[in-house]
Design an enzyme around this catalytic site. Structure first.
Site: not given
Length: 422
Positions: A261, A276, A348, A351, A388
């Site tokens: 990403r 991140r 988070e 998801s 993460r």
């Protein structure tokens, strides 16, 4: 893309969905106008083509002035046919563009608003009171460096900012977590998959990842291929242009892949450590099912995510994501957020999204309907483990001396009960 029949039959529902997402509801009327323009142009085209064919026979039989008049009219009709064909093609292009700009129609009950308007559904576990234990918790980067588990400096030297090396017990801890997640997925009936991380543009677009966020993905221009940010993309394309068998229930895959990403727009955010980053590893659940089964399947995916978090012995909460924070393909999304002690907040970790028929409609994935015919399948996805998670595992299970207790479920996979500083 959304179901055009739904948009025609219930435009107010689509308008309400657009408003809840904070997006332009006027596009609904624009779609209806483009569709009407296409329909009327095609109707005129077909009528003129029929007249054109009939006149062809008349011209063959006519003579003299009559024939000249018929030829002149034939020429006029040919020009009109061409103009109506062009108008229909233009309307079709406009219709496709407008339709792709509309996000999936949200489910009833999805919170209205943006990133901060989520609803907390449940909190599980109690964060540790480090003050009562007599020491100040270290953040995950300090802990990982002390354990010899992470090297951010050399990651930046080799690849730039937001890259890293997991090494030693850091690499072992991630592999243990991913192996446990895949084992759990297999036990739950998922087919394990190691997926391509480069996909064609039509697959990336079909999965709904470049409609509004093309700047967030890496693209290899010379090959017109995209690096995926989740194996969801490749798995969404796996059955493109196929009719799949759902007669025995949902078809479930667990994809393992490295993910990429660009993190566009995140300058200055979470620059410390691995919260991140540009590259990470993940186990992603992906499901094909009948549309009427999707809501129930969504709850199953959430339950499997929660089981994994509880095996990691982490305090966490479940949130119902607001409409304005949903990706385009999602009709509803639940996030599980683990407590991060040094940040004093939840972050988070998982998801799970119900994409209903949005992706399968674009990718032409159908299933056999009882009694004959086909229907558009529904697709869902959910995170079962990702890099993460190491942040929450390290911080929540640390000891005063900088060592970290390994969650019991991971010990058979890593062969260690405690990670000790080097």
């Amino acid at each position: 893309m959304i179901d055009l029949k739904l948009l025609r039959d219930d435009p107010d529902r689509v308008r309400a969905s657009q408003r809840a997402r904070g997006e332009d509801e006027g596009v609904v009327d624009a779609v209806l106008a483009a569709e009407e323009k296409q329909r009327s142009s095609l109707t005129a085209y077909e009528q003129l083509r029929a007249e054109q064919k009939a006149m062809g026979k008349q011209v063959a039989q006519a003579q003299g002035d009559e024939k000249q008049a018929l030829l002149a009219r034939t020429k006029e009709i040919a020009a009109q046919v061409k103009a109506n064909q062009a108008a229909a093609d233009e309307a079709a292009t406009e219709l496709a563009t407008l339709t792709r700009s509309i996000g999936n129609v949200i489910e009833d009950g999805v919170p209205v608003g943006g990133e901060d308007d989520y609803v907390v559904l449940e909190e599980v576990g109690t964060p540790r009171d480090f003050a009562a234990e007599g020491f100040e918790p270290k953040d995950h980067l300090t802990l990982a460096e002390g354990l010899g588990a992470l090297d951010m400096e050399r990651g930046a030297k080799v690849s730039g900012s937001r890259f890293y090396f997991l090494k030693g017990v850091g690499a072992r801890l991630e592999m243990a977590m991913l192996n446990l997640a895949m084992q759990r997925a297999i036990e739950a009936g998922f087919v394990p998959m190691i997926t391509p991380t480069l996909v064609k543009s039509e697959v990336m677009a079909g999965a709904g990842f470049i409609d509004h966020h093309a700047d967030e993905v890496y693209r290899l221009e010379a090959d017109d291929l995209y690096l995926t940010g989740t194996s969801e993309v490749a798995l969404a394309g796996y059955h493109a242009d196929e009719i799949i068998d759902l007669s025995k229930g949902p078809v479930r895959y667990a994809g393992q892949s490295t993910c990429y990403r660009r993190e566009a727009g995140s300058y200055g955010k979470d620059t410390r450590g691995i919260i991140r980053v540009h590259q990470f590893n993940k186990i992603e659940m992906f499901v094909y099912c009948r549309p009427e089964e999707a809501a129930e399947e969504h709850q199953r995916l959430l339950a499997w995510e929660r089981e994994m978090l509880e095996l990691m012995e982490l305090p966490y909460r479940v949130i119902d994501t607001a409409a304005g924070d949903l990706g385009g393909p999602a009709a509803r999304k639940f996030d599980c957020e683990a407590w991060v002690p040094t940040q004093g907040r939840h972050r988070e970790l998982t998801s799970t999204s119900n994409c209903t028929t949005f992706q399968a409609r674009r990718l032409k994935t159908r299933y056999r309907v009882e009694g004959g015919g086909t229907g558009v399948a529904a697709t869902l996805n959910g995170t079962l483990a990702t890099t993460r998670w190491l942040v929450a595992i390290l911080e929540n299970h640390q000891k005063a001396d900088g060592s970290v207790v390994v969650p019991e479920a991971l010990r058979p996979f890593i062969g260690l009960d405690v990670l000790t500083p080097v």
